[in-house]
Each structure stands twice: as C-alpha cells, then as structure tokens.
Scaffold this active site. Structure first.
Site, PDB file in Angstrom:
ATOM      1  N   SER A 175      25.041  -8.465  -5.532  1.00 34.32           N
ATOM      2  CA  SER A 175      25.130 -10.265  -5.942  1.00 34.32           C
ATOM      3  C   SER A 175      24.030 -11.200  -4.842  1.00 34.32           C
ATOM      4  CB  SER A 175      26.058 -10.405  -6.260  1.00 34.32           C
ATOM      5  OG  SER A 175      26.513 -11.712  -6.502  1.00 34.32           O
ATOM      6  N   TYR A 188      35.298 -12.359  -4.422  1.00 34.54           N
ATOM      7  CA  TYR A 188      33.854 -11.557  -4.527  1.00 34.54           C
ATOM      8  C   TYR A 188      32.472 -12.135  -3.649  1.00 34.54           C
ATOM      9  CZ  TYR A 188      30.132 -10.157  -7.698  1.00 34.54           C
ATOM     10  OH  TYR A 188      29.010  -9.269  -8.097  1.00 34.54           O
TER      11      TYR A 188
END
Length: 302
Positions: A175, A188
């Site tokens: 990501s 995350y």
C-alpha cells in the site's frame, strides 16, 4: 588495484545513464510479456477483494493453475468455482497466513496435491482502523501477524523450491500507506511499512538468483470492503482505485518483471514531495487532502 578501482568509478555513472535510458525506452516500448501458461499461482486472501480479481486476471492471462488461500471457505469456494468456469484449474485451502504452523502444513499439502508454486502472491491483509490508544492489543498483533509475518512464513515455505527450479516470482500487494502513513490506521501503516522493507531486502537478495524475481505493488486507496467507510476529501481529485485495475496492473508488472509499482503514477509525486518538503509543509498537504480525518468514518469489512 588502484586502476581497477578507478575503472569501476568511471564505469558507474555510465551504467547509471544506461539503466535510466533503458527504463525510459521500456516505458515507450514495453518489453515482451512473460508467458504464464506453465505457472502455478498461489494467491493469499484469494477469496474476495483484490485477491479474487487477481485470481481472475491470472486465469484470464493463461496461468496453468490457480491456488487460493484464505480464512473464509464460502468466499474461497465461490471464487474457485468462478475460476473453474473460466477453464482454469483452481484449488482452495483454508489457511491463516498469520499462523506459521498452518502455513507450513498447508504449503506441504499444496505441493502434494497441486505441485510446485512458481508465483506466490502475498495479498492477505487486515486493518483494525483505530488510533493506538483506542486499539485492542490482540487486534494490533493480528495485523502484524497477517500483514507482515505472514509473508515471512509463505515466502520461506515456497521460495526454496523456486530457487531449485530457477523459476519463481514473489509478489506483494502492499500500500502507498507504507510510504506515507495516516492517522487512524496505525496498525495497517506499520505493518505495511515493515512489509515494504521485507520486500526491498528480498528483492535485493534475489539479484544473484537466476530465474527468481520479486514485485511489490503500492496502490492508493482501493474501493474494497476492507476500507469501507474511508472518506477522501476530494474524491474527484483523488479517486479510489478499482480492484480490477490493481489486479490487472499487478499481473502486468509480474509479466514485465517490474520490481516496484506505484498506483496511480501520481503517487511518485507524493514520494518526491516527502523527500524534499519540510515536515510543516507535509502536514499542510495532509490537512488539505483530508488524510488526517479520512478514517473517522471507517467501518471496515462487515
């Protein structure tokens, strides 16, 4: 000895110019895409979201066999049936990649039932979606075990055979938050930053391993259930990516043996700005884009 050192010093800038020109030419004239007809592809988190689209894309591009790993049998079964309807052999195994023993056990089962894995796609991920002080300790550990350590276990399970065959590819669906974190997703962002470092080190370590390569994909916010409720301040300027687009570009990157892929290309600007701007300016960019508050309405996967 000194002449050898001077020669290497003079040759180095020439090599840099050559590699930059070569990369520029490849942007205009992309290299021939790798044939996938002999490849067995394993996708973790393959039952839904980007994982399901990755399975479809690999099947569409002629992969020999698709193997899906995940924790929800219903989703895995549905995706497996869909891939089989496309005419591609597909199998699924229940596996929590955060559980080391389970990964090694299921990897052995895959080899015995399906054969050697030549493309491993580490896609499985979870997000807790809270600040540090509001986070549950077990949820924080779960994120690190699945998003980061899971890649250690899957790669250790399948990479040795790839090295023996001199044929293999390790893929990581990462990501852009690995490079530019946001509040409200501390679990995350941390796990993805660790995962990025893992892949950088692995990619460099594979330079002297013929036939075995790695690809790291760093997409912007993608419209899947996992980040349901996340809100971008200017969606027309920063539209979320479609999972099918991320899947298509990922498979293309594998076929072109591209080491790192940022999606969309404008994310390169973010990386450059982060390298040159002072922290105060970066904070203003975050405020302007709404990334400070984008997780305030986060709901996640239901």
């Amino acid at each position: 000895m000194i002449w050898k050192w001077l020669g290497a010093l003079l040759l180095f800038p020439v090599q840099m110019v050559y590699l930059v020109v070569k990369a520029a030419v490849c942007l205009v004239l992309p290299p021939k895409l790798r044939d996938l007809s002999r490849e067995n592809v394993l996708v973790t988190g393959g039952g839904r979201g980007i994982g399901r689209h990755l399975a479809r894309e690999f099947a569409k591009r002629g992969a020999r066999k698709i193997i899906l790993w995940g924790r929800t049998e219903k989703c895995l079964k549905e995706t497996t049936e869909e891939i089989r309807m496309m005419g591609t052999e597909c199998h699924y195994f229940i596996c929590d990649v955060g559980n080391r023993e389970e990964v090694y056990r299921q990897a052995k089962a895959v080899r015995e039932k399906v054969g050697d894995i030549t493309i491993l796609v580490n896609n499985a991920a979870v997000v807790h979606g809270k600040s540090l002080m509001d986070s549950d300790d077990d949820a924080l550990l779960k994120s690190q075990h699945i998003n980061t350590l899971g890649q250690f276990w899957t790669t250790k399970a399948f990479l040795p055979r790839m090295l023996e065959l001199q044929n293999g590819h390790i893929v990581c669906l990462n990501s852009v938050l690995a490079l530019s974190a946001i509040p409200g997703a501390i679990d995350y962002c941390t796990s993805k930053a660790s995962s990025f470092a893992f892949m950088e080190s692995l990619t460099l370590g594979l330079l002297d391993c013929p036939g075995v390569n790695a690809t790291t994909v760093l997409p912007f916010h993608t419209s899947t259930e996992m980040f349901q409720g996340m809100r971008i301040r200017f969606p027309s300027l920063f539209p979320p990516l479609k999972p099918e687009t991320v899947a298509r570009r990922t498979v293309e990157a594998v076929q072109m043996n591209q080491a790192f892929l940022l999606l969309p290309w404008t994310m390169h600007v973010l990386v450059i700005l982060k390298s040159i701007l002072p922290q105060a300016a970066l904070e203003e960019i975050h405020k302007f884009s709404g990334s400070y508050t984008c997780m305030n309405t986060f709901k996640g996967r239901t």
